[in-house]
Scaffold this active site. Sequence first.
Site, PDB file in Angstrom:
ATOM      1  N   GLU A 209       6.210  11.088  -0.743  1.00 31.34           N
ATOM      2  CA  GLU A 209       5.133  12.001  -0.325  1.00 31.34           C
ATOM      3  C   GLU A 209       4.062  12.128  -1.401  1.00 31.34           C
ATOM      4  OE1 GLU A 209       7.233  14.551   2.760  1.00 31.34           O
ATOM      5  OE2 GLU A 209       5.315  15.588   2.515  1.00 31.34           O
TER       6      GLU A 209
ATOM      7  N   THR B  88       3.427   9.992  -5.250  1.00 36.21           N
ATOM      8  CA  THR B  88       4.095  10.046  -6.565  1.00 36.21           C
ATOM      9  C   THR B  88       3.540  11.236  -7.357  1.00 36.21           C
ATOM     10  OG1 THR B  88       2.395   8.702  -7.628  1.00 36.21           O
ATOM     11  CG2 THR B  88       4.261   7.505  -6.656  1.00 36.21           C
TER      12      THR B  88
ATOM     13  N   ALA C 166       0.854  -1.198   0.000  1.00 36.24           N
ATOM     14  CA  ALA C 166       0.000   0.000   0.000  1.00 36.24           C
ATOM     15  C   ALA C 166       0.885   1.242   0.000  1.00 36.24           C
ATOM     16  CB  ALA C 166      -0.921   0.007   1.218  1.00 36.24           C
TER      17      ALA C 166
HETATM   18  N1  CAA Z   1      -8.287  16.501   3.073  1.00 44.08           N
HETATM   19  C1  CAA Z   1      -9.341  16.030   3.763  1.00 44.08           C
HETATM   20  N2  CAA Z   1     -10.063  14.947   3.376  1.00 44.08           N
HETATM   21  C2  CAA Z   1      -9.685  14.333   2.244  1.00 44.08           C
HETATM   22  C3  CAA Z   1      -8.596  14.782   1.465  1.00 44.08           C
HETATM   23  C4  CAA Z   1      -7.894  15.923   1.925  1.00 44.08           C
HETATM   24  N3  CAA Z   1      -6.842  16.408   1.247  1.00 44.08           N
HETATM   25  N4  CAA Z   1      -8.455  13.974   0.389  1.00 44.08           N
HETATM   26  C5  CAA Z   1      -9.436  13.062   0.485  1.00 44.08           C
HETATM   27  N5  CAA Z   1     -10.180  13.266   1.602  1.00 44.08           N
HETATM   28  C6  CAA Z   1     -11.345  12.519   2.064  1.00 44.08           C
HETATM   29  C7  CAA Z   1     -12.405  12.511   0.965  1.00 44.08           C
HETATM   30  O1  CAA Z   1     -13.244  13.648   1.070  1.00 44.08           O
HETATM   31  C8  CAA Z   1     -13.156  11.221   1.255  1.00 44.08           C
HETATM   32  O2  CAA Z   1     -14.050  11.450   2.344  1.00 44.08           O
HETATM   33  P1  CAA Z   1     -15.480  10.675   2.406  1.00 44.08           P
HETATM   34  O3  CAA Z   1     -15.194   9.206   2.393  1.00 44.08           O
HETATM   35  O4  CAA Z   1     -16.058  11.171   3.689  1.00 44.08           O
HETATM   36  O5  CAA Z   1     -16.227  11.106   1.169  1.00 44.08           O
HETATM   37  C9  CAA Z   1     -12.066  10.294   1.753  1.00 44.08           C
HETATM   38  O6  CAA Z   1     -11.003  11.136   2.239  1.00 44.08           O
HETATM   39  C10 CAA Z   1     -11.547   9.364   0.679  1.00 44.08           C
HETATM   40  O7  CAA Z   1     -11.061  10.171  -0.387  1.00 44.08           O
HETATM   41  P2  CAA Z   1     -10.780   9.619  -1.858  1.00 44.08           P
HETATM   42  O8  CAA Z   1     -11.990   8.882  -2.350  1.00 44.08           O
HETATM   43  O9  CAA Z   1     -10.264  10.751  -2.682  1.00 44.08           O
HETATM   44  O10 CAA Z   1      -9.633   8.554  -1.578  1.00 44.08           O
HETATM   45  P3  CAA Z   1      -8.805   7.650  -2.571  1.00 44.08           P
HETATM   46  O11 CAA Z   1      -8.772   6.285  -2.012  1.00 44.08           O
HETATM   47  O12 CAA Z   1      -9.272   7.844  -3.972  1.00 44.08           O
HETATM   48  O13 CAA Z   1      -7.299   8.209  -2.387  1.00 44.08           O
HETATM   49  C11 CAA Z   1      -5.426   9.640  -2.800  1.00 44.08           C
HETATM   50  C12 CAA Z   1      -6.956   9.506  -2.597  1.00 44.08           C
HETATM   51  C13 CAA Z   1      -5.249  11.126  -3.061  1.00 44.08           C
HETATM   52  C14 CAA Z   1      -4.927   8.838  -3.985  1.00 44.08           C
HETATM   53  C15 CAA Z   1      -4.697   9.199  -1.513  1.00 44.08           C
HETATM   54  O14 CAA Z   1      -4.779   7.811  -1.329  1.00 44.08           O
HETATM   55  C16 CAA Z   1      -3.242   9.624  -1.530  1.00 44.08           C
HETATM   56  O15 CAA Z   1      -2.923  10.766  -1.226  1.00 44.08           O
HETATM   57  N6  CAA Z   1      -2.305   8.698  -1.854  1.00 44.08           N
HETATM   58  C17 CAA Z   1      -0.887   8.976  -1.808  1.00 44.08           C
HETATM   59  C18 CAA Z   1      -0.323   8.631  -0.463  1.00 44.08           C
HETATM   60  C19 CAA Z   1       0.968   9.313  -0.186  1.00 44.08           C
HETATM   61  O16 CAA Z   1       1.152  10.494  -0.463  1.00 44.08           O
HETATM   62  N7  CAA Z   1       1.903   8.580   0.414  1.00 44.08           N
HETATM   63  C20 CAA Z   1       3.158   9.127   0.756  1.00 44.08           C
HETATM   64  C21 CAA Z   1       3.619   8.606   2.068  1.00 44.08           C
HETATM   65  S1  CAA Z   1       4.571   9.737   2.984  1.00 44.08           S
HETATM   66  C22 CAA Z   1       6.130   9.740   2.340  1.00 44.08           C
HETATM   67  O17 CAA Z   1       6.415   9.229   1.322  1.00 44.08           O
HETATM   68  C23 CAA Z   1       7.021  10.627   3.101  1.00 44.08           C
HETATM   69  C24 CAA Z   1       8.433  10.277   3.172  1.00 44.08           C
HETATM   70  O18 CAA Z   1       8.870   9.167   3.174  1.00 44.08           O
HETATM   71  C25 CAA Z   1       9.324  11.412   3.328  1.00 44.08           C
END
Ligand code: CAA
Length: 410
Positions: free
Chosen positions: A366, A368, A130
């Site tokens: 953070e 892709t 994931a």
């Molecule tokens: N703020 C608040 N709520 C949010 C939101 C936001 N920015 N984005 C989505 N939501 C809410 C939605 O409103 C929705 O709410 P409801 O169920 O109440 O309607 C819920 O969250 C689900 O939203 P989505 O249907 O949009 O969710 P999704 O499964 O389609 O996923 C995604 C959206 C944007 C792809 C998300 O999974 C994502 O951001 N993925 C990437 C993850 C990531 O960035 N990982 C990096 C890890 S950290 C890292 O890498 C750091 C490091 O090492 C330095």
Amino acid sequence: MQNITYSDKALELQAIAKEIAEKHVRPHAARLDKAQEYNYEAAKACSEAGLFGTWIPEEYGGNGTGVLALALIVEELAKADSGFGVAFAVNALGSFPILVGGTEEQKKHWLPMVASGEKMVAFCLSEKFAGSDAGGLAVRAYEDGDDYIICGEKKWTTNGGVADIYTVFAVTDPESRSRRLSSIIVEKGTPGFTIGKVEDKMGIRTVPVVETRFDNVRVPKSNLIGGRPGLGFKNAMETLDYARPGVAAQAVGAAQGALDYALAYSARRRQFGKPINSFQMVQKMLSDMAMKTEAARCLVHSVASMVDNGRAAEAGKKAAMAKCFATDTAMEVATDAVQVFGGYGFMEDYPVAKFFRDAKILQIYEGTNEIQRMVVARALIKETANLGHLNAFIPKEEQSSFSEEPAKTS
Ligand code: CAA
């Protein structure tokens, strides 16, 4: 639109970061990169200078300067070593879940130790199966009396091992879609919590990236961020909206750092009896590198200012734009910096090879850049509802006068 105001305090912190970068980061960057070691000396200097308190409000022990100041600091550190840039910025990423979603009691308890630099933080979201699908986690947290018991394994925990506090995203309600996850604080030293594989990386080798293992790790319910289960996904998304300007600033620093080396070298290197910066094709490369870096910086500062001005809830699209644009820029600029250095750029004795290796991860972690583009596109499509009036100016496609059926012959 957002006004960008550089406060005196923010500029002061930027100057301190620049001094630390030149004294404690740049001179050790190549050696620590080769040895894949963390720069404890620079972290201590940042802590003594109060830099870890930048994004934490005064009531929780920080200096409350904000996310724009964080971006200025991270840029300076990343200019000298992109790995140390993220080693610093990941403390913001790891503590934002508490800042944006914690209870008052949790903020008062945990944030002052982060602000003082006494405790380092890491963010445990990604798992082996994931990454982009942040909702699809498998690590479980089971309720047991007054505690939660966490079981499973996280992947790519940046700062793992160095950090003292881990914000861990885990499944508390597997039947639910939107309230499946919770975020829980785990401290280093909690029985059952261990560091697994330490990754051998292409770049950012001065910050550890590890697997974190949770073998029946028992933590009190008071460590549940927000005090209620089911808030984890929203907490992770809001955290990323706050944190992406930080990683984008790391990219601006990486781009500026590579550009600075390309400028210095192109003035010194002579071919055909002239410095190579007198050749138009090199000049085009240098000016494109500078324009893109400056454009990325403006975007990053604009979204950081939005967050600081209480507009975080509407900053998601711009945070994704900044992360994507700045990190693509860092990769392009680092690639061109290698080109300016020619054959020497390909050699590890010269600094730009490291900038090139360090840049790649920026487009991946953070979120892709494919995910950032998806976040931007989803927001744009929603906003299209406000553009209905434009249809009056777009001629309707005319119905074809030709029959789509073959003509009958008899
Ligand atoms: N703020 C608040 N709520 C949010 C939101 C936001 N920015 N984005 C989505 N939501 C809410 C939605 O409103 C929705 O709410 P409801 O169920 O109440 O309607 C819920 O969250 C689900 O939203 P989505 O249907 O949009 O969710 P999704 O499964 O389609 O996923 C995604 C959206 C944007 C792809 C998300 O999974 C994502 O951001 N993925 C990437 C993850 C990531 O960035 N990982 C990096 C890890 S950290 C890292 O890498 C750091 C490091 O090492 C330095």
